[in-house]
Each structure stands twice: as C-alpha cells, then as structure tokens.
Design a protein around this motif. Structure first.
Motif, PDB file in Angstrom:
ATOM      1  N   ARG A  91       0.842  -1.191   0.000  1.00  0.00           N
ATOM      2  CA  ARG A  91       0.000   0.000   0.000  1.00  0.00           C
ATOM      3  C   ARG A  91       0.876   1.239   0.000  1.00  0.00           C
ATOM      4  O   ARG A  91       1.989   1.223   0.525  1.00  0.00           O
ATOM      5  CB  ARG A  91      -0.870   0.049   1.255  1.00  0.00           C
ATOM      6  CG  ARG A  91      -2.039  -0.911   1.231  1.00  0.00           C
ATOM      7  CD  ARG A  91      -2.801  -0.742   2.523  1.00  0.00           C
ATOM      8  NE  ARG A  91      -3.983  -1.595   2.568  1.00  0.00           N
ATOM      9  CZ  ARG A  91      -5.231  -1.129   2.513  1.00  0.00           C
ATOM     10  NH1 ARG A  91      -5.463   0.164   2.418  1.00  0.00           N
ATOM     11  NH2 ARG A  91      -6.238  -1.951   2.553  1.00  0.00           N
ATOM     12  N   SER A  92       0.364   2.329  -0.529  1.00  0.00           N
ATOM     13  CA  SER A  92       1.120   3.579  -0.538  1.00  0.00           C
ATOM     14  C   SER A  92       1.291   4.099   0.890  1.00  0.00           C
ATOM     15  O   SER A  92       0.592   3.661   1.818  1.00  0.00           O
ATOM     16  CB  SER A  92       0.388   4.628  -1.379  1.00  0.00           C
ATOM     17  OG  SER A  92      -0.791   5.031  -0.707  1.00  0.00           O
ATOM     18  N   VAL A  93       2.224   5.037   1.038  1.00  0.00           N
ATOM     19  CA  VAL A  93       2.433   5.695   2.328  1.00  0.00           C
ATOM     20  C   VAL A  93       1.117   6.301   2.824  1.00  0.00           C
ATOM     21  O   VAL A  93       0.721   6.110   3.977  1.00  0.00           O
ATOM     22  CB  VAL A  93       3.533   6.771   2.187  1.00  0.00           C
ATOM     23  CG1 VAL A  93       3.490   7.765   3.343  1.00  0.00           C
ATOM     24  CG2 VAL A  93       4.910   6.103   2.102  1.00  0.00           C
ATOM     25  N   LEU A  94       0.426   7.016   1.938  1.00  0.00           N
ATOM     26  CA  LEU A  94      -0.839   7.657   2.341  1.00  0.00           C
ATOM     27  C   LEU A  94      -1.852   6.616   2.804  1.00  0.00           C
ATOM     28  O   LEU A  94      -2.511   6.783   3.844  1.00  0.00           O
ATOM     29  CB  LEU A  94      -1.407   8.464   1.162  1.00  0.00           C
ATOM     30  CG  LEU A  94      -2.620   9.324   1.492  1.00  0.00           C
ATOM     31  CD1 LEU A  94      -2.260  10.462   2.442  1.00  0.00           C
ATOM     32  CD2 LEU A  94      -3.247   9.890   0.210  1.00  0.00           C
ATOM     33  N   ASP A  95      -1.969   5.515   2.054  1.00  0.00           N
ATOM     34  CA  ASP A  95      -2.947   4.486   2.435  1.00  0.00           C
ATOM     35  C   ASP A  95      -2.553   3.776   3.726  1.00  0.00           C
ATOM     36  O   ASP A  95      -3.422   3.295   4.457  1.00  0.00           O
ATOM     37  CB  ASP A  95      -3.109   3.459   1.305  1.00  0.00           C
ATOM     38  CG  ASP A  95      -3.930   4.024   0.160  1.00  0.00           C
ATOM     39  OD1 ASP A  95      -4.626   5.041   0.381  1.00  0.00           O
ATOM     40  OD2 ASP A  95      -3.879   3.467  -0.947  1.00  0.00           O
ATOM     41  N   GLY A 123       8.168  15.757   7.720  1.00  0.00           N
ATOM     42  CA  GLY A 123       9.089  15.850   6.587  1.00  0.00           C
ATOM     43  C   GLY A 123       8.834  14.847   5.481  1.00  0.00           C
ATOM     44  O   GLY A 123       9.712  14.567   4.673  1.00  0.00           O
ATOM     45  N   LEU A 124       7.628  14.304   5.425  1.00  0.00           N
ATOM     46  CA  LEU A 124       7.336  13.297   4.401  1.00  0.00           C
ATOM     47  C   LEU A 124       6.358  13.815   3.343  1.00  0.00           C
ATOM     48  O   LEU A 124       5.752  13.024   2.619  1.00  0.00           O
ATOM     49  CB  LEU A 124       6.790  12.014   5.042  1.00  0.00           C
ATOM     50  CG  LEU A 124       7.827  11.176   5.808  1.00  0.00           C
ATOM     51  CD1 LEU A 124       7.179   9.948   6.433  1.00  0.00           C
ATOM     52  CD2 LEU A 124       8.962  10.738   4.876  1.00  0.00           C
ATOM     53  N   GLY A 125       6.216  15.140   3.270  1.00  0.00           N
ATOM     54  CA  GLY A 125       5.436  15.720   2.181  1.00  0.00           C
ATOM     55  C   GLY A 125       6.072  15.309   0.859  1.00  0.00           C
ATOM     56  O   GLY A 125       7.292  15.362   0.722  1.00  0.00           O
ATOM     57  N   GLY A 126       5.276  14.865  -0.098  1.00  0.00           N
ATOM     58  CA  GLY A 126       5.816  14.428  -1.387  1.00  0.00           C
ATOM     59  C   GLY A 126       6.062  12.930  -1.454  1.00  0.00           C
ATOM     60  O   GLY A 126       6.333  12.383  -2.511  1.00  0.00           O
ATOM     61  N   PHE A 127       5.966  12.258  -0.308  1.00  0.00           N
ATOM     62  CA  PHE A 127       6.202  10.806  -0.294  1.00  0.00           C
ATOM     63  C   PHE A 127       4.900  10.006  -0.228  1.00  0.00           C
ATOM     64  O   PHE A 127       4.922   8.798  -0.072  1.00  0.00           O
ATOM     65  CB  PHE A 127       7.094  10.426   0.896  1.00  0.00           C
ATOM     66  CG  PHE A 127       8.524  10.840   0.734  1.00  0.00           C
ATOM     67  CD1 PHE A 127       9.465   9.959   0.209  1.00  0.00           C
ATOM     68  CD2 PHE A 127       8.938  12.117   1.089  1.00  0.00           C
ATOM     69  CE1 PHE A 127      10.785  10.345   0.049  1.00  0.00           C
ATOM     70  CE2 PHE A 127      10.263  12.513   0.931  1.00  0.00           C
ATOM     71  CZ  PHE A 127      11.183  11.622   0.411  1.00  0.00           C
ATOM     72  N   VAL A 143       6.049   7.190   9.274  1.00  0.00           N
ATOM     73  CA  VAL A 143       4.739   6.838   8.707  1.00  0.00           C
ATOM     74  C   VAL A 143       3.902   6.125   9.769  1.00  0.00           C
ATOM     75  O   VAL A 143       2.717   6.412   9.949  1.00  0.00           O
ATOM     76  CB  VAL A 143       4.894   5.944   7.448  1.00  0.00           C
ATOM     77  CG1 VAL A 143       3.514   5.518   6.930  1.00  0.00           C
ATOM     78  CG2 VAL A 143       5.684   6.669   6.359  1.00  0.00           C
ATOM     79  N   ALA A 144       4.546   5.218  10.505  1.00  0.00           N
ATOM     80  CA  ALA A 144       3.829   4.479  11.560  1.00  0.00           C
ATOM     81  C   ALA A 144       3.311   5.447  12.631  1.00  0.00           C
ATOM     82  O   ALA A 144       2.205   5.271  13.159  1.00  0.00           O
ATOM     83  CB  ALA A 144       4.743   3.424  12.181  1.00  0.00           C
ATOM     84  N   ILE A 145       4.099   6.466  12.947  1.00  0.00           N
ATOM     85  CA  ILE A 145       3.669   7.456  13.945  1.00  0.00           C
ATOM     86  C   ILE A 145       2.478   8.260  13.411  1.00  0.00           C
ATOM     87  O   ILE A 145       1.503   8.484  14.124  1.00  0.00           O
ATOM     88  CB  ILE A 145       4.854   8.369  14.330  1.00  0.00           C
ATOM     89  CG1 ILE A 145       5.861   7.568  15.170  1.00  0.00           C
ATOM     90  CG2 ILE A 145       4.376   9.602  15.093  1.00  0.00           C
ATOM     91  CD1 ILE A 145       7.179   8.268  15.400  1.00  0.00           C
TER      92      ILE A 145
END
Ligand code: ADP
Ligand code: ADP
Length: 226
Positions: A91-95, A123-127, A143-145
C-alpha cells in the motif's frame, strides 16, 4: 485527577511449562496530557505493562483505571507504535496512514487532508504515493507514527519506537515527536532504553526493575527549557 491510574497491576503468563510473572505489581498515576517514559532492563515487563494499559492484555491482578473507569477491552481511541513499524508494503504511504479507517470499513477520504498534514509535519510531504519499501527505516517509523495519530487519539503508547534506528535518525525522530506534540497535549507513555531520550521526551520517568518486576521510582523531569 489522574487520567491513567495503575494500582498494583500485575500480569502472569500461563505457558506450557508453567507460569511467568511478567509484571509483579506496578503502580503509577498519569495526568491528562502528561508524558511518561518507562525505563528498565530487557524482560522487566515494559511491553506487557503497555499492552495492559492499552486494554489489549488483561491484568491478572490489581487495577487499571482510564479516565476513572476500569478497563473493559481495548481502548478504542488509542495510538500505538511498536518497535517494528508494521507497514503494509503493497500500500502507498498515504494508504498506510489511513489504514485504521479501512480496517473498520470507514471511508478514508474524509481524512486525507489530515494524513497529508501529519506527513508534512514529519518531513514526508511528497512521499504520499511511495511504497514503504522505498523508504528508510526512520521514514517508515515516521509513517507508523502518523498512522497512530491519524484519529487524534487522547492516549499515545510507544514501545521502543526508535530502537532499530541509528543515533542521528533517532534524534531527528525525537524532534519530530516534539513538533507533533504541539498539536495538543496527549497522554503519552514511551517505553525506551535510552535515558537521554526519556529525559528529552518525558515529563516524568518511571524506572522499572526486573526482580521483582515493578516500578521502583518515578522521577519528575523539570528542565529549565528556554
Ligand atoms: P520488556 O518489554 O521489558 O522486555 P516483556 O513485557 O516483553 O518485557 O516481558 C516480560 C517477561 O514476560 C519476560 O520474562 C518475557 O520473557 C515474558 N513474556 C512476555 N510475553 C510473554 C508471553 N506471551 N508468554 C510468556 N511469557 C512472556
Ligand atoms: P470523555 O473522555 O470526554 O470523558 P467519555 O466519557 O465517553 O469521554 O469516555 C471516553 C474515555 O474513556 C476515553 O477517553 C478513554 O480514555 C476511556 N475509555 C475508552 N475506552 C475504555 C475502555 N475500554 N475501558 C476504560 N476506559 C475506556
């Protein structure tokens, strides 16, 4: 008034070979919005204690109150971060951040803005459209946080969240956590092996011993921050 209150909370695991006393009798009180760091040697029962506070494990003895009420089953509004990030690589980072909604069959669309905003703050804007396997260990744990905070929980539990990361990344993560905590004071319990991390992140430090498995001392951190 304390928000999380433990009175001689204990846990005994029944195994094929006998009983394991994982936590003997742990007591403490945590006010709403406070951060407690739980420090102690491997095997002293820190994870077990955290799982009991989450309502994921039933205490064998003693009492755990959340918001003045005895725990009955898992606390629904809870953010939990483990040492392993438990991201879904397909799954994507967003999902991944939106996963809690998918798991309960809710439409995640209404929460996309919050997910993006959380990712931006670490700091994960764009990912958003990357897959977790394309990210470093520190980015994955960020991402987990974000996923743990997506539903803006009142209670945030972290079990050695940075243990697998190198020292530099760990410091960056600590700063990210501080930034996220500005959103609102969140009652937080952080299990860690790192004394500096505990001092930096927590209002109070609970020191746990292995034999007997209990909380030996609670230290207030009162640093003169500028
Ligand atoms: P810590 O997080 O401080 O390392 P744990 O809570 O993981 O400590 O474990 C406390 C004790 O309970 C250890 O002796 C461990 O081996 C034991 N233990 C943990 N989980 C289980 C389990 N599911 N069954 C039996 N014993 C367990
Ligand atoms: P409020 O927090 O605004 O008083 P409620 O009276 O509905 O809201 O209580 C919800 C609170 O009860 C949650 O903040 C949570 O800490 C606590 N809670 C939720 N689930 C459980 C549970 N399974 N056992 C004990 N307390 C719980």
């Amino acid at each position: 008034a304390s928000f999380i209150s433990l009175r001689d909370a204990g846990k005994i695991y029944q195994t094929r070979t006998g009983k394991v006393v994982a936590v003997e009798a742990a007591s403490f009180d945590l006010a709403r919005g406070e951060t407690l760091a739980l420090l102690g040697p491997s095997g002293c029962g820190k994870s077990t204690l955290l799982m009991m506070i989450a309502g994921l494990l039933e205490a064998s003895s003693g009492r755990i109150l959340v918001n003045g009420r005895p725990l009955v089953g898992p606390i629904p509004e809870l953010g939990f971060v483990f040492q392993r990030d438990l991201l879904l690589d397909w799954r994507s980072v967003l999902d991944n951040v939106l996963l809690p909604y998918a798991l309960v069959g809710q439409d995640p669309k209404a929460h996309v803005d919050r997910a993006r905003s959380l990712l931006n703050r670490v700091g994960l804007g764009g990912f958003e459209d990357k897959r977790p396997y394309e990210l470093s260990g520190g980015m994955r744990q960020r991402v987990a946080i974000c996923r743990a905070l997506i539903d803006d929980p009142d209670i945030f539990l972290l079990d050695e969240p940075f243990a697998a990361l190198d020292a530099f990344t760990r410091e960056q993560m600590q700063l990210d956590m501080q930034r996220l905590s500005l959103e609102k004071p969140r009652t937080t319990i952080l299990v860690t092996h790192e004394i500096p991390e505990a001092v930096f992140m927590a209002d109070r430090i609970a020191i746990m011993t292995a034999r007997p498995s209990q909380i030996r001392e609670i230290v207030d951190i009162d640093l003169p921050w500028p």
